[in-house]
Enzyme design. Structure first.
Site, PDB file in Angstrom:
ATOM      1  N   CYS A  38      -8.352   6.158 -18.196  1.00 58.12           N
ATOM      2  CA  CYS A  38      -7.780   7.320 -18.883  1.00 58.12           C
ATOM      3  C   CYS A  38      -8.477   8.568 -18.356  1.00 58.12           C
ATOM      4  O   CYS A  38      -9.465   8.473 -17.635  1.00 58.12           O
ATOM      5  CB  CYS A  38      -8.022   7.223 -20.385  1.00 58.12           C
ATOM      6  SG  CYS A  38      -7.570   5.627 -21.083  1.00 58.12           S
ATOM      7  N   ARG A  83      -4.624   9.407 -13.880  1.00 56.53           N
ATOM      8  CA  ARG A  83      -5.513   8.349 -14.371  1.00 56.53           C
ATOM      9  C   ARG A  83      -4.903   7.564 -15.534  1.00 56.53           C
ATOM     10  O   ARG A  83      -5.418   6.527 -15.932  1.00 56.53           O
ATOM     11  CB  ARG A  83      -6.834   8.969 -14.831  1.00 56.53           C
ATOM     12  CG  ARG A  83      -7.607   9.644 -13.723  1.00 56.53           C
ATOM     13  CD  ARG A  83      -8.826  10.330 -14.270  1.00 56.53           C
ATOM     14  NE  ARG A  83      -9.799   9.396 -14.777  1.00 56.53           N
ATOM     15  CZ  ARG A  83     -10.882   9.016 -14.126  1.00 56.53           C
ATOM     16  NH1 ARG A  83     -11.132   9.494 -12.934  1.00 56.53           N
ATOM     17  NH2 ARG A  83     -11.734   8.182 -14.665  1.00 56.53           N
ATOM     18  N   TRP A 115      -4.265   5.540 -20.842  1.00 52.75           N
ATOM     19  CA  TRP A 115      -3.661   4.318 -20.300  1.00 52.75           C
ATOM     20  C   TRP A 115      -4.046   3.233 -21.292  1.00 52.75           C
ATOM     21  O   TRP A 115      -5.209   2.866 -21.408  1.00 52.75           O
ATOM     22  CB  TRP A 115      -4.211   4.035 -18.897  1.00 52.75           C
ATOM     23  CG  TRP A 115      -3.601   2.835 -18.249  1.00 52.75           C
ATOM     24  CD1 TRP A 115      -2.393   2.779 -17.626  1.00 52.75           C
ATOM     25  CD2 TRP A 115      -4.166   1.523 -18.150  1.00 52.75           C
ATOM     26  NE1 TRP A 115      -2.169   1.507 -17.147  1.00 52.75           N
ATOM     27  CE2 TRP A 115      -3.232   0.717 -17.456  1.00 52.75           C
ATOM     28  CE3 TRP A 115      -5.361   0.941 -18.579  1.00 52.75           C
ATOM     29  CZ2 TRP A 115      -3.460  -0.626 -17.192  1.00 52.75           C
ATOM     30  CZ3 TRP A 115      -5.587  -0.401 -18.311  1.00 52.75           C
ATOM     31  CH2 TRP A 115      -4.629  -1.171 -17.617  1.00 52.75           C
ATOM     32  N   ASN A 166     -12.985   6.646 -22.925  1.00 56.46           N
ATOM     33  CA  ASN A 166     -12.478   5.761 -21.866  1.00 56.46           C
ATOM     34  C   ASN A 166     -13.284   4.482 -21.918  1.00 56.46           C
ATOM     35  O   ASN A 166     -14.482   4.523 -22.183  1.00 56.46           O
ATOM     36  CB  ASN A 166     -12.709   6.371 -20.477  1.00 56.46           C
ATOM     37  CG  ASN A 166     -11.735   7.474 -20.176  1.00 56.46           C
ATOM     38  OD1 ASN A 166     -10.843   7.746 -20.956  1.00 56.46           O
ATOM     39  ND2 ASN A 166     -11.923   8.111 -19.034  1.00 56.46           N
ATOM     40  N   GLY A 167     -12.657   3.352 -21.556  1.00 61.38           N
ATOM     41  CA  GLY A 167     -13.400   2.090 -21.531  1.00 61.38           C
ATOM     42  C   GLY A 167     -12.957   1.205 -22.687  1.00 61.38           C
ATOM     43  O   GLY A 167     -11.951   1.468 -23.343  1.00 61.38           O
ATOM     44  N   GLU A 202       0.357  -5.504   2.064  1.00 60.43           N
ATOM     45  CA  GLU A 202       0.290  -4.116   1.613  1.00 60.43           C
ATOM     46  C   GLU A 202       1.697  -3.515   1.489  1.00 60.43           C
ATOM     47  O   GLU A 202       1.989  -2.787   0.539  1.00 60.43           O
ATOM     48  CB  GLU A 202      -0.598  -3.318   2.582  1.00 60.43           C
ATOM     49  CG  GLU A 202      -0.767  -1.839   2.279  1.00 60.43           C
ATOM     50  CD  GLU A 202      -1.351  -1.519   0.906  1.00 60.43           C
ATOM     51  OE1 GLU A 202      -1.791  -2.438   0.189  1.00 60.43           O
ATOM     52  OE2 GLU A 202      -1.312  -0.339   0.523  1.00 60.43           O
ATOM     53  N   LYS A 261       3.274  -2.066  -1.952  1.00 63.40           N
ATOM     54  CA  LYS A 261       3.806  -0.699  -2.086  1.00 63.40           C
ATOM     55  C   LYS A 261       5.192  -0.748  -2.708  1.00 63.40           C
ATOM     56  O   LYS A 261       5.497   0.013  -3.613  1.00 63.40           O
ATOM     57  CB  LYS A 261       3.881   0.011  -0.724  1.00 63.40           C
ATOM     58  CG  LYS A 261       2.583   0.434  -0.092  1.00 63.40           C
ATOM     59  CD  LYS A 261       1.824   1.527  -0.803  1.00 63.40           C
ATOM     60  CE  LYS A 261       0.944   1.026  -1.889  1.00 63.40           C
ATOM     61  NZ  LYS A 261      -0.353   0.531  -1.639  1.00 63.40           N
ATOM     62  N   GLU A 317       5.088  -1.972  -6.550  1.00 62.58           N
ATOM     63  CA  GLU A 317       4.439  -1.139  -7.570  1.00 62.58           C
ATOM     64  C   GLU A 317       5.174   0.163  -7.850  1.00 62.58           C
ATOM     65  O   GLU A 317       5.074   0.695  -8.944  1.00 62.58           O
ATOM     66  CB  GLU A 317       2.965  -0.881  -7.233  1.00 62.58           C
ATOM     67  CG  GLU A 317       2.710   0.050  -6.088  1.00 62.58           C
ATOM     68  CD  GLU A 317       1.233   0.255  -5.805  1.00 62.58           C
ATOM     69  OE1 GLU A 317       0.426   0.299  -6.743  1.00 62.58           O
ATOM     70  OE2 GLU A 317       0.885   0.393  -4.623  1.00 62.58           O
ATOM     71  N   HIS A 361       6.955 -23.046   4.600  1.00 60.73           N
ATOM     72  CA  HIS A 361       6.358 -23.918   3.581  1.00 60.73           C
ATOM     73  C   HIS A 361       6.792 -23.532   2.174  1.00 60.73           C
ATOM     74  O   HIS A 361       6.094 -23.836   1.218  1.00 60.73           O
ATOM     75  CB  HIS A 361       4.826 -23.898   3.712  1.00 60.73           C
ATOM     76  CG  HIS A 361       4.371 -24.380   5.042  1.00 60.73           C
ATOM     77  ND1 HIS A 361       4.263 -25.710   5.357  1.00 60.73           N
ATOM     78  CD2 HIS A 361       4.049 -23.700   6.171  1.00 60.73           C
ATOM     79  CE1 HIS A 361       3.869 -25.833   6.617  1.00 60.73           C
ATOM     80  NE2 HIS A 361       3.738 -24.623   7.132  1.00 60.73           N
ATOM     81  N   LYS A 369      -4.407   4.991 -11.774  1.00 59.82           N
ATOM     82  CA  LYS A 369      -4.967   5.099 -10.431  1.00 59.82           C
ATOM     83  C   LYS A 369      -6.105   4.131 -10.199  1.00 59.82           C
ATOM     84  O   LYS A 369      -6.260   3.583  -9.122  1.00 59.82           O
ATOM     85  CB  LYS A 369      -5.422   6.543 -10.185  1.00 59.82           C
ATOM     86  CG  LYS A 369      -5.967   6.809  -8.786  1.00 59.82           C
ATOM     87  CD  LYS A 369      -4.892   6.663  -7.741  1.00 59.82           C
ATOM     88  CE  LYS A 369      -5.430   6.756  -6.345  1.00 59.82           C
ATOM     89  NZ  LYS A 369      -4.559   6.065  -5.360  1.00 59.82           N
TER      90      LYS A 369
HETATM   91  O1  M6R Z   1     -10.004   2.318  -6.413  1.00 61.56           O
HETATM   92  P1  M6R Z   1      -9.890   0.963  -5.858  1.00 61.56           P
HETATM   93  O2  M6R Z   1      -9.651   0.959  -4.383  1.00 61.56           O
HETATM   94  O3  M6R Z   1     -11.042   0.059  -6.219  1.00 61.56           O
HETATM   95  O4  M6R Z   1      -8.607   0.350  -6.543  1.00 61.56           O
HETATM   96  C1  M6R Z   1      -8.215  -0.969  -6.314  1.00 61.56           C
HETATM   97  C2  M6R Z   1      -6.783  -1.186  -6.739  1.00 61.56           C
HETATM   98  O5  M6R Z   1      -6.640  -0.957  -8.105  1.00 61.56           O
HETATM   99  C3  M6R Z   1      -5.816  -0.278  -5.984  1.00 61.56           C
HETATM  100  O6  M6R Z   1      -5.961  -0.458  -4.608  1.00 61.56           O
HETATM  101  C4  M6R Z   1      -4.365  -0.566  -6.368  1.00 61.56           C
HETATM  102  O7  M6R Z   1      -4.016  -1.853  -5.979  1.00 61.56           O
HETATM  103  C5  M6R Z   1      -3.478   0.486  -5.720  1.00 61.56           C
HETATM  104  N1  M6R Z   1      -2.979   1.403  -6.684  1.00 61.56           N
HETATM  105  C6  M6R Z   1      -2.317  -0.087  -5.004  1.00 61.56           C
HETATM  106  O8  M6R Z   1      -1.568   0.899  -4.390  1.00 61.56           O
END
Ligand code: M6R
Length: 611
Positions: free
Chosen positions: A2, A27, A73, A99-100, A484, A488, A491, A507, A606
């Site tokens: 958050c 965030r 969040w 936060n947390g 990756e 992308k 998400e 497989h 994020k």
């Molecule tokens: O800040 P970080 O690189 O540790 O974050 C890891 C993942 O949460 C982050 O890479 C997430 O998978 C991305 N938003 C994907 O695009």
């Protein structure tokens, strides 16, 4: 995670808070709220975006020079007005944002309910607010002591800001495992979960350490630990500009960040490659270089996109430096009994430097005696401070929730590390070393060329925007690129997508292939080119739709694939840096065409600062 912002000073707090919340919205964005202290505390909070909060507050009383805001969040309790922060204690004496996660919140809640306290939300944060008030009223202590005593009872993580009508010129900030930074102005202080809301007011900041409590009045800041001992204030200078945090004419941050990659890659290798002496100098690793070069094994820990970068690193380090590499999800690593010891080098990769699982895995590796290194984008972040040594990616602030430029910057660092170790170990000839460096220098211009194909990516996106599933396939270093690309797409567009090693297709996933299944191949000319050509034929034989990323001039795959995207030829080791770019842009355009919120996809934040 958050977003937290707080202000105490002489100016109107509300505009500072709203502007700060907008900067922090990446965030967390399911609800937002502010609390303003002006004798009494006024709270405004709303489900939805910060703009909805702003509409709600318009025309209402906001006069105050002390206040705090939060963008959420959700962890405990669905996103709604009641669960939104700030939360107030039962009698209204304390107001907090947090936060947390308070892990022992249910035990604490029960104890407080047994004392007759009432709760209105489903959050762990309200429990903390009530605990503080309970201690304050029952033990007859000061506001500061009540907060320290309450935090001593908490198990879990917190980045906390509190105000109290009982001491209306005091703002308290405290942290454990959830970052907080305080900006120092002239008779004013700014508190935030990262520096983005602070940068336009001051570049003098303090990063709170675990179990620090900051007691902030307009004219003084005192730093203590949880048992009320005064601790040292360490002022740092922020290196961040306001323009970095703006879209600069792009429609979305994600698009801007994709287009920034030529620069961010260059910034990441610039000054670290000494062409005169044929050397790679990673300043942050100088003290541990021997240990790294002589490592028997490197264990990479990371999550999400950073984990994919780690897989590219595995390929590069094993190929160029001949050190065995294992790449682990931080979340799995921390909860088994990993075989790690003083002979190991553990490499944590994280854009934000705040991912809870990666942080916990670092802790575990340190306790086991390993040398723990970091690759991190955010200067001063928890991971950059918890590791023994490390290298910053110089990607600049990344605001789009989908990681793009941080991936290519991480791969750039991993490439430099692999080349550096390979050179030190005498495994790379001068000629191979120079060739790799030359290739690395050429990457930004190659990406520029790929970016010029944006209209072509848009055209392909238009064709596949209504797909329900997609498969991404690659071999060798292109396998993590496939992962990756799939991440992308899923998400930000919510299309189900899977990444697989191309040979694994037979497989299982091959059963999915039909005329409605777009299959994206990363099929550049490398050692396994012939094999991937066979895989493409296998998909075509089952009427699959093939989109192939190929090397410029490829005529063979052009004959078979439905769409080809030509990217400039590069050394096999470096191909992930260029091949990922079309996948980022295709995902971006598809998400946009489907009406998705590209920068703030649903349910995501994020960085994941809770487990
Ligand atoms: O800040 P970080 O690189 O540790 O974050 C890891 C993942 O949460 C982050 O890479 C997430 O998978 C991305 N938003 C994907 O695009």
């Amino acid at each position: 995670m958050c977003g937290i912002v707080g202000y105490i000073g002489t100016r109107d707090a509300y505009p500072v808070l709203i502007k700060g919340l907008k900067r922090l919205e990446y965030r967390g964005y399911d609800s937002a709220g502010v609390a303003l202290l002006n004798g009494d505390t006024t709270i405004y909070k709303k489900k939805g975006k910060v703009s909805e909060l702003e509409d709600y507050v318009r025309g209402k009383e906001t006069k105050s020079t002390i206040g705090m805001g939060h963008t959420r969040w959700a962890t405990h309790g669905e996103p709604n007005d009641v669960n939104a922060h700030p939360h107030q204690s039962e009698k209204g004496l304390f107001t907090i944002i947090h936060n947390g996660i308070i892990e022992n919140y249910s035990v604490l809640k029960k104890t407080l309910m047994d004392q007759g306290m009432k709760f209105y939300s489903e959050t762990d944060t309200e429990v903390l607010a009530n605990l503080i008030e309970y201690i304050y009223t029952s033990e007859d202590v000061s506001v500061e002591v009540a907060i320290s005593l309450a935090l001593q009872k908490v198990v879990g993580a917190f980045g906390l800001v509190a105000i109290s009508s009982e001491d209306p010129n005091l703002m308290i900030a405290a942290r454990r495992s959830s970052p907080l930074v305080i900006g120092l102005g002239n008779n004013e202080y700014f508190i935030a979960s990262d520096a983005t809301p602070i940068v336009e007011y001051t570049d003098r900041v303090i990063y709170l350490n675990n179990d620090d409590i900051a007691l902030i009045r307009r004219d003084e800041l005192i730093l203590k630990n949880l048992v009320s001992e005064t601790t040292k204030v360490n002022i740092k200078t922020l290196e961040m500009s306001i323009s970095e945090m703006e879209k600069q004419g792009y429609e979305h941050f994600m698009l801007k960040e994709i287009f920034e990659q030529p620069r961010s890659i260059m910034d990441t290798f610039r000054g670290r490659i000494q062409t005169e002496t044929n050397e790679i100098r990673l300043g942050g690793l100088l003290d541990v270089k021997d240990q790294l070069v002589n490592a028997k094994r490197i264990v990479v820990i990371a999550c999400g996109t950073s984990w994919h970068a780690g897989l590219v690193g595995e390929y590069l380090i094993e190929d160029l430096a001949r050190i065995p590499v294992e790449v682990e999800y931080a979340s799995e690593f921390r909860y088994r009994n990993p075989m790690i010891g003083p002979d190991d080098v553990v490499l944590a990769i994280s854009q934000s430097g705040e991912t809870a699982d990666t942080l916990a895995a670092i802790q575990l590796a340190r306790e086991a005696g390993a040398l723990v290194l970091g690759i991190c984008n955010v200067a001063g972040s928890s991971i950059s401070r918890e590791t023994h040594a490390g290298v910053y990616t110089h990607a600049g602030i990344e605001i789009g929730v989908a990681s793009t430029k941080s991936f290519t910057a991480q791969v750039t660092v991993l490439t430099m590390m692999a080349i550096m170790i390979g050179k030190e170990k005498g495994l790379l000839s001068e000629q191979r070393f120079s060739q790799l460096i030359k290739e690395l220098y050429a990457v930004p211009a190659k990406i520029e060329k790929i970016l010029e194909l944006n209209d072509e990516f848009k055209r392909i996106a238009e064709i596949y925007k209504d797909a329900s599933n997609a498969l991404y396939l690659g071999r060798g270093v292109s396998f993590p690129v496939a992962l990756e690309g799939a991440l992308k797409l899923k998400e930000i567009s919510y299309i189900h997508a899977e990444g697989y090693p191309a040979a694994e297709m037979k497989h299982g996933p091959i059963a999915l292939i039909d005329a409605n299944m777009p299959v994206v191949f990363i099929a550049t000319m490398d050692g396994s080119y012939d094999k991937i050509v066979n895989n493409i034929q296998e998909v075509k034989a089952r009427n699959g739709e093939v989109i192939a990323i190929v090397t410029e001039g490829d005529t063979i795959i052009r004959e078979m694939a439905d769409h080809v995207i030509e990217i400039p030829k590069s050394d096999e080791s470096l191909v992930s840096l260029t091949a990922v770019v079309p996948l980022q842009l295709i995902a971006y355009h598809i998400a946009l065409m489907r009406g998705c919120n590209v920068d703030q996809p649903r349910n995501l934040a994020k960085s994941v600062t809770v487990e």
